[in-house]
Design an enzyme around this catalytic site. Structure first.
Site, mmCIF file in Angstrom:
data_model
loop_
_atom_site.group_PDB
_atom_site.id
_atom_site.type_symbol
_atom_site.label_atom_id
_atom_site.label_comp_id
_atom_site.label_asym_id
_atom_site.label_seq_id
_atom_site.Cartn_x
_atom_site.Cartn_y
_atom_site.Cartn_z
ATOM 1 N N GLY A 298 20.533 61.344 72.812
ATOM 2 C CA GLY A 298 21.288 61.899 73.595
ATOM 3 C C GLY A 298 21.055 63.281 74.278
ATOM 4 N N CYS A 301 23.260 65.697 72.458
ATOM 5 C CA CYS A 301 22.890 65.462 71.211
ATOM 6 C C CYS A 301 22.089 66.865 69.781
ATOM 7 C CB CYS A 301 22.611 64.053 70.323
ATOM 8 S SG CYS A 301 23.149 62.979 71.296
ATOM 9 N N ALA A 385 29.992 64.973 68.762
ATOM 10 C CA ALA A 385 29.963 65.332 67.271
ATOM 11 C C ALA A 385 29.890 66.607 67.641
ATOM 12 C CB ALA A 385 28.711 65.119 66.696
HETATM 13 P P1 XMP Z 1 23.274 59.900 76.831
HETATM 14 O O1 XMP Z 1 21.132 60.358 77.320
HETATM 15 O O2 XMP Z 1 23.091 59.146 77.957
HETATM 16 O O3 XMP Z 1 23.558 60.093 75.682
HETATM 17 O O4 XMP Z 1 23.977 61.752 77.370
HETATM 18 C C1 XMP Z 1 24.531 59.287 75.598
HETATM 19 C C2 XMP Z 1 24.906 58.879 73.791
HETATM 20 O O5 XMP Z 1 24.872 60.044 73.644
HETATM 21 C C3 XMP Z 1 24.889 59.968 71.544
HETATM 22 N N1 XMP Z 1 26.133 61.431 71.459
HETATM 23 C C4 XMP Z 1 25.593 62.194 70.288
HETATM 24 N N2 XMP Z 1 25.192 62.459 69.606
HETATM 25 N N3 XMP Z 1 26.234 64.053 68.826
HETATM 26 C C5 XMP Z 1 24.846 62.689 68.785
HETATM 27 O O6 XMP Z 1 24.489 63.324 67.839
HETATM 28 C C6 XMP Z 1 26.549 64.362 69.671
HETATM 29 O O7 XMP Z 1 28.137 64.778 69.761
HETATM 30 C C7 XMP Z 1 26.501 63.159 70.064
HETATM 31 N N4 XMP Z 1 28.037 62.758 71.471
HETATM 32 C C8 XMP Z 1 27.460 61.658 72.199
HETATM 33 C C9 XMP Z 1 26.225 58.851 72.650
HETATM 34 O O8 XMP Z 1 25.569 57.742 71.351
HETATM 35 C C10 XMP Z 1 26.629 58.620 73.800
HETATM 36 O O9 XMP Z 1 26.404 56.898 74.101
#
Ligand code: XMP
Length: 474
Positions: A298, A301, A385
């Site tokens: 993500g 992420c 997170a």
């Molecule tokens: P995109 O790339 O479309 O991804 O913005 C959305 C997805 O990112 C994940 N997500 C996280 N992964 N830490 C992570 O490692 C985070 O704080 C976090 N917040 C979201 C989640 O799967 C989302 O659908």
């Protein structure tokens, strides 16, 4: 031996002989879960800067789906789901009502809170006796007046079970906005609105349940009140629950899937996130109706950087998608989508739907304000997170806040460019997907899985793929 893993920009799809003359002939329907089919298989992420009711409504109208995030109290999350389920339907089965002794002030507040333009007035026995619309009370300054003094008593009504054509004819003939349905004894039995009928025509691809209500999903966790939350969301009409955990291939998550399925077999349950076939297999064996795949791809992420764990997203999807072939459990590719081409590649790799965060976070329908900086508009987008999201959550839960250094964030807070209406973004993404499928000669997802052929490319290959600098539109 260390196996190699690839992501979207490492590959391209080889163009193949195509029987498709126009991309309009391509059917992009995919499954988000065993029972949920989406004409446009795009799902907005369960994040607090992406999906609450407004985004979920927009996504479902466009043929996709929204998953309401879980960083809300149970009552708040339920309210978001209820808003989506009430946004449109063939017949509103339990329209908002007031008694004749309620005051004009109460009616005004109720219409404002519930975002409706009218209320039905019923007596103690449930008999319909009038209608109050926003126009009846708009300029009424005496808030203590009773609604029975301002309501319209002479009503045109329909009967329960009447078809849409008959309802439309009555609405047109009498130039009405609302048609209450009344049974033989005068009891209120539902409501049909002109707005709903018009919306059905405007959004022919909309994702709907058997009652004509928009589909909506809601996220839950695996600890604390999750069983109670799941039940409340299901009762509020959530069509699918999404078990949202960063590392879904874990004993306690598998246990939670089993517990949820035991509690109610009719819960449609998507579980994740995983990044391997083994993860998908174990969650499917526990009863999950779809598997969400993506550890660390993500835009917000930092899991891979912080923990050293994860699998590049295309390989993760292709590996996990073996479960779709084996057991018919669909895969949702979650995270890392930067362009419509990535959507095409994830589906070609075996995914049945795609979850999107960052590309939707900048739209009008995402929660949060638009910020202006240096003449450009942005919206905040943060990982669930991230430090900010974690601290916000702790504050809500009234847990200790004093030591920030105890938190080990696996996500970042950032801004994304403002992108206007979600409809415009989804239109571009779905259009790119349709074109992409036609390049592989695929008229639907099944033939896409069969026909798609990847080539691995080098960094120079990707550089060549990018438009040249100095582009002025596109
Ligand atoms: P995109 O790339 O479309 O991804 O913005 C959305 C997805 O990112 C994940 N997500 C996280 N992964 N830490 C992570 O490692 C985070 O704080 C976090 N917040 C979201 C989640 O799967 C989302 O659908």
């Amino acid at each position: 031996m260390i196996p190699e893993a690839l992501t979207f920009k490492d590959v391209l799809l080889t163009p193949r002989r195509s029987p498709i003359a126009s991309r309009g002939q391509v059917d992009t329907t995919g499954r988000f879960s065993r029972k949920i089919q989406l004409k446009v298989p795009l799902v907005s992420a369960n994040m607090d800067t992406v999906t609450e009711a407004e985004m979920a409504i927009a996504m479902a109208r466009l043929g996709g789906l929204g998953i309401v995030h879980r960083f809300l109290s149970i009552a708040e999350e339920v309210a978001e789901v209820a808003k989506v389920k009430r946004a449109e339907s063939v017949v509103i089965e339990d329209p908002y009502t007031l008694g004749p002794d309620a005051t004009v002030g109460e009616a005004q507040r109720m219409m404002e809170d519930r975002e409706v333009g009218g209320l039905l007035i019923v007596d103690r026995g449930g008999k319909l006796i009038g209608v109050v619309t926003e126009r009846d009370v708009r300029f009424e300054e005496r808030e203590s007046r009773r609604v029975s003094e301002v309501m319209t008593r002479k009503l045109i009504v329909g009967t329960p079970g009447m078809g849409e054509a008959a309802a439309r004819a009555l609405l047109a003939k009498h130039k009405l906005e609302k048609l209450p349905l009344v049974d033989k004894r005068g009891g209120l039995a539902g409501l049909i609105t002109a707005k709903d009928i018009l919306k059905r025509r405007r959004f022919p691809d909309a994702s709907k349940d058997s009652k004509g209500r928009l589909l909506v999903g809601a996220a839950i966790g695996v600890v604390g009140d999750y069983l109670e939350r799941a039940q409340a969301l299901h009762d509020a009409g959530a069509d699918v629950l999404v078990l949202d955990v960063a590392h879904g291939h874990a004993d306690h998550v598998i246990k939670a899937v089993r517990a949820l399925k035991r509690q109610k077999r009719s819960f449609e349950l998507v579980a994740g996130n995983v990044a391997t076939f083994e993860g998908a297999r174990d969650l499917a064996a526990a009863g999950a109706d779809a598997i969400k795949v993506g550890v660390g791809p993500g835009a917000t992420c930092s899991t891979r950087v912080v923990t050293g764990s994860g699998v590049p997203q295309l390989s993760a999807v292709m590996d996990a998608a073996r479960i779709t072939k084996l057991r018919g459990v669909p895969i949702c590719a979650d995270g890392g989508i930067r362009d419509s081409g990535d959507i095409t590649k994830a589906l070609a790799g075996g995914a049945s739907s795609i979850m999107i965060g960052s590309l939707l976070a900048g739209t009008d329908e995402s929660p949060g304000w638009t910020i202006v900086r240096g003449g450009m508009k942005y919206k905040v987008y943060r990982g669930m997170a991230s430090l900010g999201a974690t601290m916000g959550r702790r504050k809500k839960e009234n847990s200790r806040l004093d030591d920030v250094s105890e938190v080990v964030p696996e996500g970042v807070e950032s801004t994304v460019p403002y992108r206007g209406a979600a409809a415009e973004v989804v239109h571009q993404l779905a259009g790119g997907l349709r074109s992409g499928m036609s390049y592989s000669g695929a008229k639907d997802l099944k033939s896409f899985w069969k026909n798609a052929k990847f080539v691995r490319i080098t960094g120079a290959g990707w550089t060549e793929s990018m438009p040249a600098k100095g582009v002025i539109s596109g």
